[in-house]
Design a protein around this motif. Structure first.
Motif, mmCIF file in Angstrom:
data_model
loop_
_atom_site.group_PDB
_atom_site.id
_atom_site.type_symbol
_atom_site.label_atom_id
_atom_site.label_comp_id
_atom_site.label_asym_id
_atom_site.label_seq_id
_atom_site.Cartn_x
_atom_site.Cartn_y
_atom_site.Cartn_z
ATOM 1 N N ALA A 1 0.716 -1.644 -9.317
ATOM 2 C CA ALA A 1 2.116 -1.254 -9.527
ATOM 3 C C ALA A 1 2.615 -1.782 -10.871
ATOM 4 C CB ALA A 1 2.988 -1.790 -8.386
ATOM 5 N N ALA A 2 2.233 -3.021 -11.185
ATOM 6 C CA ALA A 2 2.636 -3.596 -12.474
ATOM 7 C C ALA A 2 2.061 -2.792 -13.632
ATOM 8 C CB ALA A 2 2.172 -5.049 -12.554
ATOM 9 N N HIS A 3 0.830 -2.336 -13.485
ATOM 10 C CA HIS A 3 0.188 -1.550 -14.530
ATOM 11 C C HIS A 3 0.972 -0.262 -14.818
ATOM 12 C CE1 HIS A 3 -2.993 0.204 -16.965
ATOM 13 N NE2 HIS A 3 -2.958 1.294 -16.193
ATOM 14 N N LYS A 4 1.537 0.328 -13.766
ATOM 15 C CA LYS A 4 2.255 1.598 -13.931
ATOM 16 C C LYS A 4 3.536 1.436 -14.743
ATOM 17 C CE LYS A 4 0.458 3.646 -9.675
ATOM 18 N NZ LYS A 4 0.772 4.087 -8.289
ATOM 19 N N VAL A 5 4.070 0.207 -14.786
ATOM 20 C CA VAL A 5 5.290 -0.012 -15.570
ATOM 21 C C VAL A 5 5.025 -0.978 -16.725
ATOM 22 C CG1 VAL A 5 6.906 0.526 -13.714
ATOM 23 C CG2 VAL A 5 6.022 -1.802 -13.929
ATOM 24 N N ASN A 6 3.738 -1.015 -17.113
ATOM 25 C CA ASN A 6 3.356 -1.827 -18.276
ATOM 26 C C ASN A 6 3.742 -3.301 -18.130
ATOM 27 O OD1 ASN A 6 2.258 0.411 -19.532
ATOM 28 N ND2 ASN A 6 4.165 0.903 -20.618
ATOM 29 N N ALA A 7 3.596 -3.822 -16.919
ATOM 30 C CA ALA A 7 3.941 -5.222 -16.682
ATOM 31 C C ALA A 7 2.727 -6.025 -16.219
ATOM 32 C CB ALA A 7 5.059 -5.313 -15.656
ATOM 33 N N SER B 1 0.817 -1.202 0.000
ATOM 34 C CA SER B 1 0.000 0.000 0.000
ATOM 35 C C SER B 1 0.854 1.257 0.000
ATOM 36 C CB SER B 1 -0.925 0.007 1.224
ATOM 37 O OG SER B 1 -1.651 1.206 1.297
ATOM 38 N N GLY B 2 1.952 1.237 0.763
ATOM 39 C CA GLY B 2 2.763 2.444 0.909
ATOM 40 C C GLY B 2 4.083 2.419 0.184
ATOM 41 N N GLY B 3 4.485 1.250 -0.318
ATOM 42 C CA GLY B 3 5.783 1.154 -0.975
ATOM 43 C C GLY B 3 5.781 1.761 -2.365
ATOM 44 N N ASN B 4 6.968 2.151 -2.849
ATOM 45 C CA ASN B 4 7.073 2.659 -4.221
ATOM 46 C C ASN B 4 7.212 1.497 -5.205
ATOM 47 O OD1 ASN B 4 9.802 1.872 -4.199
ATOM 48 N ND2 ASN B 4 10.475 3.885 -3.470
ATOM 49 N N ILE B 5 7.271 1.808 -6.486
ATOM 50 C CA ILE B 5 7.313 0.766 -7.514
ATOM 51 C C ILE B 5 8.504 -0.164 -7.313
ATOM 52 C CG2 ILE B 5 7.521 0.290 -9.985
ATOM 53 C CD1 ILE B 5 4.842 1.430 -9.241
ATOM 54 N N GLU B 6 9.684 0.429 -7.069
ATOM 55 C CA GLU B 6 10.880 -0.388 -6.902
ATOM 56 C C GLU B 6 10.744 -1.344 -5.728
ATOM 57 O OE1 GLU B 6 10.811 2.826 -7.314
ATOM 58 O OE2 GLU B 6 11.978 3.275 -9.128
ATOM 59 N N GLN B 7 10.134 -0.856 -4.653
ATOM 60 C CA GLN B 7 9.987 -1.703 -3.471
ATOM 61 C C GLN B 7 8.997 -2.843 -3.717
ATOM 62 O OE1 GLN B 7 8.964 1.487 -0.808
ATOM 63 N NE2 GLN B 7 11.072 1.744 -0.071
ATOM 64 N N ILE C 1 -2.702 -8.192 -3.463
ATOM 65 C CA ILE C 1 -2.588 -8.584 -4.878
ATOM 66 C C ILE C 1 -3.007 -7.425 -5.777
ATOM 67 C CG2 ILE C 1 -3.552 -10.107 -6.651
ATOM 68 C CD1 ILE C 1 -3.648 -12.312 -4.478
ATOM 69 N N THR C 2 -4.069 -6.726 -5.394
ATOM 70 C CA THR C 2 -4.510 -5.553 -6.166
ATOM 71 C C THR C 2 -3.415 -4.495 -6.208
ATOM 72 O OG1 THR C 2 -6.818 -5.941 -5.552
ATOM 73 C CG2 THR C 2 -6.254 -3.731 -6.334
ATOM 74 N N ASN C 3 -2.775 -4.243 -5.069
ATOM 75 C CA ASN C 3 -1.701 -3.248 -5.028
ATOM 76 C C ASN C 3 -0.551 -3.641 -5.946
ATOM 77 O OD1 ASN C 3 -3.111 -1.784 -3.101
ATOM 78 N ND2 ASN C 3 -2.060 -2.728 -1.363
ATOM 79 N N ASP D 1 -12.209 -8.126 -13.090
ATOM 80 C CA ASP D 1 -12.735 -7.153 -14.049
ATOM 81 C C ASP D 1 -11.651 -6.231 -14.583
ATOM 82 O OD1 ASP D 1 -15.008 -5.960 -15.402
ATOM 83 O OD2 ASP D 1 -14.723 -4.235 -14.074
ATOM 84 N N ASN D 2 -10.732 -5.807 -13.694
ATOM 85 C CA ASN D 2 -9.717 -4.838 -14.101
ATOM 86 C C ASN D 2 -8.502 -5.453 -14.767
ATOM 87 O OD1 ASN D 2 -11.295 -2.800 -13.099
ATOM 88 N ND2 ASN D 2 -10.063 -2.429 -11.272
ATOM 89 N N PHE D 3 -8.174 -6.691 -14.399
ATOM 90 C CA PHE D 3 -6.898 -7.229 -14.861
ATOM 91 C C PHE D 3 -6.993 -8.547 -15.630
ATOM 92 C CE2 PHE D 3 -6.069 -4.796 -10.940
ATOM 93 C CZ PHE D 3 -5.207 -3.830 -11.451
#
Length: 517
Positions: A435-441, A391-397, A429-431, A478-480
C-alpha cells in the motif's frame, strides 16, 4: 508475492471457500476445548427420586444389593420384585462416582430393562427402567450403543407421548444422551421421527427442568458436523430455537444458543437458513448479557455467521453487533476476548464498506491494544484481524491502521515461534508495504519498520526452518529493503521539525498526511 496457501486463507476475495471453512474449523476446535466440561454432550441423572410417589419401595434399604441380585429380580415374574430390582439398578447407576455400567451390561440386564419400557400398565417400572437406561447411555460410545442395540430408541420416542410427565422427561433425557454420542446415533434418532414429539412437549405450563432437558436434547440433535445433521431436520428445529433464545431461563437460552452455533458452523446455505429464521437480531442482543455462559455461544454463532458471504456478514453489522464487540474486546475473560477477536477477523475479511464499519465502531484501536498487551491466544486472533484488514482494505484504510499504531506490535511479535502466526504477520506487513508503494511512501514505512526493530527480525526470519516463513521474509527484504534501486530524492522520508514524525512526498492524489508516524 503470496503463496497459494496464504491467498486462500482470506474470505470473499475470490478465494477458495473450503479454505475459509478450514480456517473456521481449525479455530473452533481450539476454541471449543475450553468448553468441554461446561457443555457436555451426555448427562447422567444423579437426582434422588426416592421420595417420589411413583416409587413404593422408598422405605426399603437396598444399598448393598449386588448386580446378580438385580438380574435375578428383573427376571422374576413378580411385578413388585421387578420394580425393586429396576429401582436398585437405577440407584447403583445414579449414585456411585464410577457407576458399574460395564458390569451391568455384562450381566445381560439391558434387554430386560428395555422390555420394561413397554409396560404401560406399570408406570413406576417404566420410569425406573428408563432412568437406569438413561445412565447407561450416558457412558462411552460402546455403552450407549448397547442401549441402542437393545431396541430402546423407538420405545423412548414412543414414551415422549406418555401421559406421565416424569416418564416422558426421562425419555427425553435418554434420547439426548444417545443423540449426543455422535453423528451416526444422532441421525438414527432423527430417523425415528423424534423432532416433532419433542417440540410438541414444549407447552407453556412445562416445568423449567423439563424445558431445559428438551432444549438440551434438541441441541444434541444439531451437534457434530462429520456429517452434519440432515438439512430437513435443521429446518424443522430452527423455529423452535428462535423462540427458545427468547426464554427467561438462562440455561434454556444457553443450550438453544449452542445449537444455533452448531448449525451456523457449516456451509453458507446453512448460515442462510439460520439468518432466515430471524435469529440474528436476538443473537446480537444476547451479546450484551452479563453471563459468560450466554455470551460465549452467542458470540460463537455470530462469529460463524460472519464467516459467510458479504451479505450474510452484513446482517450481523446491521443488527448492531459491532458496538457490542467493543465491550467484548475488553472483557475480563480472555476466552471471550479471543472469540471477539476471531469474529472481528472474519468481518475484516469482508468488503471495504464492512472494513470501514469496523473502523467507525472503534474496533481496530482495541485490536491493536490486544496486539500490544493481550493474552497470547488473543494476540494471534488479533493478528488475523489485522492481516485480513490489510488484505481487503483500501489505501486510506491501511493508512488509518498504520497511523493507529499497528506496526510496532506487529514487529514486536516477529519474535514468536509459531510459524503460522509469523506468516500471517509477515503477510500483514507485506500488505502495508504494498500500500505504501502505491502512494510512493515505501521509504517512510521501511524506515519506521526498521525503527521498530522489525527489519532485524525479518532478516533473521530468512533463516527460519519453516519454508513459508523464510520465503515471506525473503520476499519482504528483496522487494523493499534490498537497496538495489535508486530512491527518488523527492520520496526520501522527511522529519517534521515539530513532531519528529516521518512523512512523505507523494502524488497529489495521495491521502492527506499519508503514512506519518
Amino acid at each position: 508475492m503470496y503463496s497459494q496457501g496464504r491467498i486462500k486463507a482470506f474470505k470473499n476475495k475470490g478465494r477458495d471457500q473450503e479454505a475459509m471453512r478450514r480456517r473456521r474449523t481449525e479455530v473452533n476446535v481450539e476454541l471449543r476445548k475450553q468448553k468441554k466440561d461446561d457443555n457436555l454432550s451426555k448427562r447422567r441423572n444423579v437426582e434422588d427420586y426416592d421420595d417420589d410417589p411413583v416409587s413404593p419401595l422408598q422405605n426399603q434399604n437396598n444399598k448393598n444389593v449386588s448386580i446378580e441380585e438385580i438380574l435375578a429380580g428383573v427376571r422374576s415374574p413378580d411385578p413388585t420384585t421387578q420394580l425393586l430390582a429396576a429401582q436398585n439398578a437405577r440407584k447403583i447407576l445414579s449414585r456411585e462416582r464410577c457407576p458399574p455400567i460395564d458390569f451391568m451390561i455384562a450381566s445381560g440386564v439391558v434387554p430386560i430393562l428395555v422390555s420394561f419400557l413397554q409396560h404401560h400398565n406399570n408406570v413406576p417400572l417404566q420410569f425406573e427402567a428408563c432412568w437406569a437406561l438413561t445412565n447407561i447411555a450416558s457412558g462411552n460410545s460402546n455403552q450407549t450403543r448397547t442401549v441402542v442395540e437393545g431396541g430402546a430408541v423407538p420405545l423412548f420416542v414412543e414414551l415422549l407421548s406418555s401421559p406421565h410427565s416424569n416418564v416422558a422427561e426421562q425419555a427425553v433425557w435418554a434420547i439426548g444422551n444417545i443423540a449426543g454420542d455422535g453423528p451416526e446415533l444422532r441421525d438414527l434418532v432423527i430417523k425415528h421421527n423424534v423432532i416433532k414429539p419433542l417440540i410438541n412437549l414444549l407447552q407453556p405450563n412445562l416445568s423449567t427442568t423439563f424445558r431445559r432437558n428438551i432444549t438440551w436434547t434438541l441441541s444434541n440433535l444439531c451437534r457434530n458436523k462429520n456429517p452434519p445433521p440432515p438439512f430437513e431436520a435443521i429446518r424443522q428445529i430452527l423455529p423452535t430455537f428462535t423462540e427458545l433464545i427468547r426464554h427467561s431461563d438462562t440455561e434454556v437460552v444457553t443450550d438453544a444458543l449452542w445449537a444455533i452455533s452448531y448449525l451456523t458452523d457449516g456451509s453458507n446455505e446453512k448460515i442462510e437458513e439460520v439468518i432466515n429464521a430471524g435469529v440474528v437480531p436476538r443473537l446480537c442482543e444476547l451479546l450484551e448479557m452479563r453471563e459468560v455462559s450466554v455470551i460465549t455461544p452467542a458470540l460463537r454463532a455470530v462469529g460463524n455467521i460472519v464467516t459467510g458471504n458479504d451479505e450474510q456478514t452484513q446482517t450481523v453489522i446491521d443488527a448492531g453487533a459491532l458496538n457490542t464487540l467493543r465491550f467484548l474486546l475488553r472483557h475480563s475473560k480472555p476466552s471471550v476476548v479471543k472469540e471477539a477477536c476471531w469474529t472481528v477477523s472474519n468481518i475484516t475479511a469482508g468488503n471495504v464498506n464492512q472494513i470501514q464499519a469496523v473502523i467507525n465502531a472503534g474496533l481496530m484501536g482495541l485490536t491493536i491494544d490486544i496486539l500490544n498487551e493481550g493474552d497470547y491466544k488473543c494476540q494471534k486472533e488479533a493478528v488475523w484481524a489485522v492481516c485480513n484488514f490489510t488484505s481487503g482494505g483500501n489505501i486510506e484504510q491501511i493508512i488509518f491502521l498504520v497511523r493507529a499504531g499497528v506496526l510496532p506490535p506487529l514487529c514486536g511479535m516477529l519474535g514468536i515461534k509459531d510459524p503460522k502466526t509469523l506468516t500471517v504477520i509477515l503477510d500483514a506487513i507485506t500488505n502495508i508495504l504494498n500500500a505504501a508503494h502505491k502512494v510512493n511512501a515505501t521509504e517512510s514505512v521501511c524506515c519506521f519498520i526498521e525503527q521498530c526493530g522489525g527489519l532485524d527480525k525479518i532478516e533473521n526470519l530468512q533463516n527460519h526452518e519453516n519454508a513459508e516463513v523464510y520465503r515471506a521474509a525473503f520476499t519482504i527484504i528483496d522487494n523493499f529493503f534490498s537497496g538495489e534501486e535508486e530512491e527518488d530524492a523527492e520520496l526520501a522520508p522527511e522529519v517534521d521539525a515539530a513532531s519528529g514524525s516521518y512523512g512523505f512526498n507523494g502524488p497529489s492524489d495521495a491521502p492527506t498526511g499519508g503514512f506519518s508516524f
